[in-house]
Structures are given as C-alpha cells and as structure tokens.
Design a protein around this motif. Structure first.
Motif, PDB file in Angstrom:
ATOM      1  N   GLN A  86       0.570  -1.185  -0.028  1.00 54.81           N
ATOM      2  CA  GLN A  86       0.020  -0.313  -0.463  1.00 54.81           C
ATOM      3  C   GLN A  86       0.882   1.472  -0.070  1.00 54.81           C
ATOM      4  O   GLN A  86       0.164   2.372  -0.451  1.00 54.81           O
ATOM      5  CB  GLN A  86      -0.955  -0.025   1.212  1.00 54.81           C
ATOM      6  N   GLY A  87       2.171   0.853  -0.394  1.00 53.50           N
ATOM      7  CA  GLY A  87       3.287   2.188  -0.047  1.00 53.50           C
ATOM      8  C   GLY A  87       3.373   2.320   1.023  1.00 53.50           C
ATOM      9  O   GLY A  87       2.764   2.308   2.276  1.00 53.50           O
ATOM     10  N   THR A  88       4.086   3.652   1.084  1.00 53.50           N
ATOM     11  CA  THR A  88       4.359   4.266   2.645  1.00 53.50           C
ATOM     12  C   THR A  88       4.550   5.875   2.083  1.00 53.50           C
ATOM     13  O   THR A  88       4.082   6.456   1.551  1.00 53.50           O
ATOM     14  CB  THR A  88       5.974   3.731   2.959  1.00 53.50           C
ATOM     15  N   PRO A  89       4.119   6.443   3.605  1.00 57.02           N
ATOM     16  CA  PRO A  89       3.656   7.820   3.530  1.00 57.02           C
ATOM     17  C   PRO A  89       5.195   8.949   3.509  1.00 57.02           C
ATOM     18  O   PRO A  89       5.817   8.174   3.628  1.00 57.02           O
ATOM     19  CB  PRO A  89       3.223   8.126   5.110  1.00 57.02           C
ATOM     20  N   HIS A  90       4.824   9.895   2.672  1.00 52.68           N
ATOM     21  CA  HIS A  90       5.965  10.781   2.763  1.00 52.68           C
ATOM     22  C   HIS A  90       5.998  11.753   3.751  1.00 52.68           C
ATOM     23  O   HIS A  90       5.164  12.038   4.619  1.00 52.68           O
ATOM     24  CB  HIS A  90       5.337  11.886   1.582  1.00 52.68           C
ATOM     25  N   LYS A  91       7.244  12.153   3.919  1.00 49.00           N
ATOM     26  CA  LYS A  91       7.669  13.359   4.620  1.00 49.00           C
ATOM     27  C   LYS A  91       6.877  14.223   4.502  1.00 49.00           C
ATOM     28  O   LYS A  91       6.897  14.858   2.981  1.00 49.00           O
ATOM     29  CB  LYS A  91       9.458  13.542   4.858  1.00 49.00           C
ATOM     30  N   SER A  92       6.587  15.186   5.287  1.00 48.70           N
ATOM     31  CA  SER A  92       5.661  16.196   4.582  1.00 48.70           C
ATOM     32  C   SER A  92       6.113  17.644   5.807  1.00 48.70           C
ATOM     33  O   SER A  92       6.972  17.341   6.657  1.00 48.70           O
ATOM     34  CB  SER A  92       4.477  16.162   4.931  1.00 48.70           C
ATOM     35  N   LYS A  93       6.322  19.013   4.671  1.00 48.65           N
ATOM     36  CA  LYS A  93       6.119  20.141   5.389  1.00 48.65           C
ATOM     37  C   LYS A  93       5.220  20.518   5.899  1.00 48.65           C
ATOM     38  O   LYS A  93       4.207  19.924   6.215  1.00 48.65           O
ATOM     39  CB  LYS A  93       6.646  20.734   3.963  1.00 48.65           C
ATOM     40  N   ALA A  94       5.795  21.653   7.023  1.00 48.77           N
ATOM     41  CA  ALA A  94       4.361  21.927   8.601  1.00 48.77           C
ATOM     42  C   ALA A  94       3.297  23.065   7.122  1.00 48.77           C
ATOM     43  O   ALA A  94       3.989  24.111   6.500  1.00 48.77           O
ATOM     44  CB  ALA A  94       5.084  22.517   8.791  1.00 48.77           C
ATOM     45  N   VAL A  95       2.336  23.362   7.753  1.00 50.37           N
ATOM     46  CA  VAL A  95       1.153  24.094   7.372  1.00 50.37           C
ATOM     47  C   VAL A  95       2.124  25.571   6.929  1.00 50.37           C
ATOM     48  O   VAL A  95       1.782  26.050   5.610  1.00 50.37           O
ATOM     49  CB  VAL A  95      -0.031  24.187   8.061  1.00 50.37           C
ATOM     50  N   GLY A  96       3.232  25.255   8.053  1.00 54.23           N
ATOM     51  CA  GLY A  96       3.711  27.326   8.196  1.00 54.23           C
ATOM     52  C   GLY A  96       4.436  27.147   7.023  1.00 54.23           C
ATOM     53  O   GLY A  96       4.417  28.772   6.535  1.00 54.23           O
ATOM     54  N   GLU A  97       5.113  26.209   6.463  1.00 52.59           N
ATOM     55  CA  GLU A  97       6.314  26.197   5.643  1.00 52.59           C
ATOM     56  C   GLU A  97       5.663  26.797   3.775  1.00 52.59           C
ATOM     57  O   GLU A  97       6.026  26.819   2.448  1.00 52.59           O
ATOM     58  CB  GLU A  97       6.695  25.275   5.148  1.00 52.59           C
ATOM     59  N   VAL A  98       4.191  26.221   3.595  1.00 49.99           N
ATOM     60  CA  VAL A  98       3.648  26.921   2.171  1.00 49.99           C
ATOM     61  C   VAL A  98       2.442  27.595   2.093  1.00 49.99           C
ATOM     62  O   VAL A  98       1.295  27.681   1.458  1.00 49.99           O
ATOM     63  CB  VAL A  98       3.305  25.774   1.937  1.00 49.99           C
ATOM     64  N   VAL A  99       2.540  28.298   3.250  1.00 48.90           N
ATOM     65  CA  VAL A  99       1.561  29.582   3.924  1.00 48.90           C
ATOM     66  C   VAL A  99       1.634  30.530   4.175  1.00 48.90           C
ATOM     67  O   VAL A  99       3.049  31.682   4.112  1.00 48.90           O
ATOM     68  CB  VAL A  99       0.530  29.480   5.244  1.00 48.90           C
ATOM     69  N   LYS A 100       0.706  31.603   2.873  1.00 51.23           N
ATOM     70  CA  LYS A 100       1.072  33.224   3.353  1.00 51.23           C
ATOM     71  C   LYS A 100      -0.042  33.650   3.283  1.00 51.23           C
ATOM     72  O   LYS A 100      -1.096  34.076   2.795  1.00 51.23           O
ATOM     73  CB  LYS A 100       1.542  33.834   1.857  1.00 51.23           C
TER      74      LYS A 100
END
Length: 217
Positions: free
Chosen positions: A137-151
């Motif tokens: 079923q694959g594996t989850p990917h590492k993810s950025k935090a919300v604050g890193e992709v928001v303005k």
C-alpha cells in the motif's frame, strides 16, 4: 471510503501484481475519465493489459514492476496543460483508491507506446498514472509544516487550515512540495514554486485543497 479517507490512505505504489483490472473497476474509471474529459477538454485515456510501457530500463531503474494498466494524461499544448492534468489526474487517482486500487504518478520512467493511446493534432502526452493492484500500500511521504507553504496575515481559518493539510497529503514530484497557498481576506490563491513538474503538482494540490476546505480556488 470517501475522498478524504482515500486521500489519507493513498500512497505511491511502484510494484504491482499484474492482475488485470476488474470489469467494474474499468467501468467506474472510464465513467470518471469521460466526465473529466467533458469538463476539462483533455483527452485522458485508460490503457489496460499493456506491459511494454513499464518494461524498459528506465522503468526498472525507477523500481516499477508488474505495471500493465495506466492512465495517459493527454491534452492540447497550452500553458495550462500541466496544471489541468494534475488536477483531473488526481481526481482519478483518488477514485482508484476508493475502488481498492493503487496508483503512482509517472513523469519520465516509462516508454511511450504509440499504439496504446491516441494523441490528436496539437495534443501531447503530459504524464501517465500507473494503476492496478499493488503488492503493498506504499508508505507516507515526509511532509512540510502548514506554515512553510502558507502566506497569510493573522490566524488561519479552520477551513483554510484543513485545505492546506489536505494539500500536504498530495503527491508531488520528488516530494518537493514547492507550492504556496495565499490567503487574502477570504480569497485564496495558489502558486507553484520553481522545479521539475511544479505546475503539474500545483494542479494536484489544488484538487486536494478544494476537497479538504470545501471551497473552490
């Protein structure tokens, strides 16, 4: 499984059993492909029982195996093609997950089998999506935090927060997550960063954001 649950359960899968797609799964995918083509003007096609595209050196280098079914994202050559393919392709990816299938976006590690799909005058193949019964079923990917992709100025509304969290679950090329969501009052916009396939990624994350937030961008 609803689409939010499918979004959380979906992970990229590269190894497949080679089992043919079931009749019901093919019909459901084709029905959604037809709907996507009508809405978008794209020329998306489902290719089944075709092993050659993923039987070359590049596919093996990319650790693909058992891929005999895939979706080709074809459309008119225009500036919005990549983003459009990402948006509607991810709609099909999440449906596949709901149907008990696995998927993987594939930009380079496959061969174009010209007899397997059609590309009309002025059209090009943008990307393909491997689909089938995964060996895992694959594996989850590492993810950025919300604050890193928001303005945004001030506190984030709950709907916007949920939308961005959904976007961070989306697959992006090499897991680069080079996108940004901008909140200006109640208006949302999104832009792609610089890198490989970031316009395609933007379409994918926009679809996730709309599902998570319940609002159109």
């Amino acid at each position: 499984m609803n689409k939010i649950e499918a979004m959380k359960a979906r992970h990229s899968v590269r190894q497949y059993t080679g089992q043919p797609l079931g009749k019901e799964e093919i019909q459901a995918l084709q029905k959604e492909i037809d709907a996507c083509n009508r809405e978008s003007g794209l020329h998306i096609q489902l290719v089944t029982n075709e092993p050659k595209a993923f039987d070359g050196f590049m596919a093996h280098y990319g650790k693909f195996s058992g891929v005999t079914n895939y979706i080709v994202m074809v459309g008119k050559k225009e500036p919005s093609l990549d983003e459009k393919c990402g948006y509607y392709g991810e709609r099909l990816v999440l449906l596949a997950q709901q149907l008990g299938l696995n998927t993987c976006w594939v930009a380079m590690t496959y061969k174009k089998i010209r007899t397997a799909f059609q590309a009309g005058s002025g059209e090009k193949l943008c990307v393909v999506i491997a689909v089938g019964y995964g060996k895992n079923q694959g594996t989850p990917h590492k993810s950025k935090a919300v604050g890193e992709v928001v303005k945004a100025d001030g506190e984030l509304p709950d709907w916007f927060q949920k939308g961005v969290e959904a976007a961070l679950l989306a697959p992006t090329a090499m897991n680069q997550q080079k996108f940004q969501f901008i909140l200006n009052g109640s208006q949302v916009s999104a832009k792609a960063g610089y890198g490989f396939y970031t316009k395609l990624d933007l379409g994918i994350v926009k679809y996730h954001f709309e599902l998570g937030s319940g609002r159109k961008i």
